[in-house]
Design a protein around this motif. Structure first.
Motif, PDB file in Angstrom:
ATOM      1  N   GLY A 146      32.052  23.499  87.637  1.00  0.00           N
ATOM      2  CA  GLY A 146      32.801  23.974  88.794  1.00  0.00           C
ATOM      3  C   GLY A 146      34.279  23.662  88.709  1.00  0.00           C
ATOM      4  N   CYS A 147      34.943  23.960  89.797  1.00  0.00           N
ATOM      5  CA  CYS A 147      36.390  23.779  89.888  1.00  0.00           C
ATOM      6  C   CYS A 147      36.748  22.309  89.732  1.00  0.00           C
ATOM      7  N   LYS A 148      37.914  22.027  89.154  1.00  0.00           N
ATOM      8  CA  LYS A 148      38.261  20.611  88.993  1.00  0.00           C
ATOM      9  C   LYS A 148      38.672  19.960  90.323  1.00  0.00           C
ATOM     10  N   SER A 149      38.936  20.764  91.333  1.00  0.00           N
ATOM     11  CA  SER A 149      39.207  20.213  92.660  1.00  0.00           C
ATOM     12  C   SER A 149      37.894  19.774  93.329  1.00  0.00           C
ATOM     13  N   ALA A 150      37.811  18.477  93.645  1.00  0.00           N
ATOM     14  CA  ALA A 150      36.585  17.933  94.254  1.00  0.00           C
ATOM     15  C   ALA A 150      36.293  18.615  95.585  1.00  0.00           C
ATOM     16  N   GLU A 151      37.360  18.949  96.298  1.00  0.00           N
ATOM     17  CA  GLU A 151      37.239  19.627  97.598  1.00  0.00           C
ATOM     18  C   GLU A 151      36.479  20.958  97.433  1.00  0.00           C
ATOM     19  N   VAL A 152      36.820  21.682  96.381  1.00  0.00           N
ATOM     20  CA  VAL A 152      36.153  22.969  96.140  1.00  0.00           C
ATOM     21  C   VAL A 152      34.708  22.736  95.706  1.00  0.00           C
ATOM     22  N   ARG A 153      34.496  21.750  94.812  1.00  0.00           N
ATOM     23  CA  ARG A 153      33.115  21.484  94.356  1.00  0.00           C
ATOM     24  C   ARG A 153      32.219  21.078  95.519  1.00  0.00           C
ATOM     25  N   ASP A 154      32.779  20.305  96.459  1.00  0.00           N
ATOM     26  CA  ASP A 154      31.989  19.881  97.630  1.00  0.00           C
ATOM     27  C   ASP A 154      31.627  21.084  98.501  1.00  0.00           C
ATOM     28  N   ALA A 155      32.574  22.014  98.625  1.00  0.00           N
ATOM     29  CA  ALA A 155      32.337  23.180  99.492  1.00  0.00           C
ATOM     30  C   ALA A 155      31.356  24.163  98.847  1.00  0.00           C
ATOM     31  N   TYR A 156      31.361  24.221  97.499  1.00  0.00           N
ATOM     32  CA  TYR A 156      30.516  25.200  96.776  1.00  0.00           C
ATOM     33  C   TYR A 156      29.734  24.477  95.683  1.00  0.00           C
ATOM     34  N   PRO A 157      28.721  23.699  96.068  1.00  0.00           N
ATOM     35  CA  PRO A 157      27.983  22.940  95.051  1.00  0.00           C
ATOM     36  C   PRO A 157      27.248  23.867  94.080  1.00  0.00           C
ATOM     37  N   GLY A 158      27.241  23.473  92.814  1.00  0.00           N
ATOM     38  CA  GLY A 158      26.532  24.270  91.816  1.00  0.00           C
ATOM     39  C   GLY A 158      27.161  25.636  91.602  1.00  0.00           C
TER      40      GLY A 158
END
Ligand SMILES: CC(C)(COP(=O)(O)OP(=O)(O)OC[C@H]1O[C@@H](n2cnc3c(N)ncnc32)[C@H](O)[C@@H]1OP(=O)(O)O)[C@@H](O)C(=O)NCCC(=O)NCCS
Length: 131
Positions: free
Chosen positions: A25-37
């Protein structure tokens, strides 16, 4: 599974453009949290300006989607900078929907080896990948 798949568009032996799929996923943790997997298509580029607008970018995106579907992912995303409305329009035309906003932070070294940090405001766009 590796961290990334690197895709190259070829015309015979000539590379025309590239992109990568970041499986974690995206290297931004914020984005990974919003769109897991949700893997991210990153770094799309058609090298020569004269070759843009001929479907190469769309072909790279479709190939990335196929690879993600083959691996069982249910969705895939791509980030677009506020300064790149044409790329954003392409992603929306290919079925991506604008999601959360985030800041892409990256850095480069200039000729004097001085590191510069860049902060790019972006939108993350997502597309469902029905099996
Ligand atoms: C964005 C890019 C990868 C798309 O690949 P492409 O082969 O040009 O795209 P396609 O031919 O499949 O689709 C055409 C659409 O791409 C977009 N596009 C075309 N040229 C573009 C450019 N210079 N910059 C950004 N988007 C562009 C437009 O939405 C265009 O549709 P339009 O002609 O109706 O305006 C390519 O144009 C490029 O390398 N641009 C510069 C780098 C960049 O912006 N990368 C994206 C980072 S998010």
């Amino acid at each position: 599974m590796g961290e990334c798949t690197y895709l190259v568009a070829w015309d015979g032996g000539v590379p025309l453009g590239h992109g990568e799929v970041l499986w974690q996923g995206c290297k931004s943790a914020e984005v990974r949290d919003a769109y897991p997997g949700c893997p991210e298509i990153n770094g799309l580029l058609v090298y020569c300006a004269e070759m843009r607008g001929r479907g190469i970018g769309s072909a790279l995106i479709r190939t990335a989607e196929d690879r993600a579907r083959d691996r069982g992912f249910k969705w895939i995303g791509v980030g677009a900078g506020d300064d790149n409305p044409r790329a954003m329009a392409l992603y929306e035309r290919l079925g991506y929907s604008a999601g959360i906003r985030y800041v892409d932070v990256w850095s480069y070294k200039d000729d004097a080896e001085v590191r510069h940090v860049v902060e790019d405001p972006c939108t993350f766009l997502v597309k469902d990948l029905p099996g």
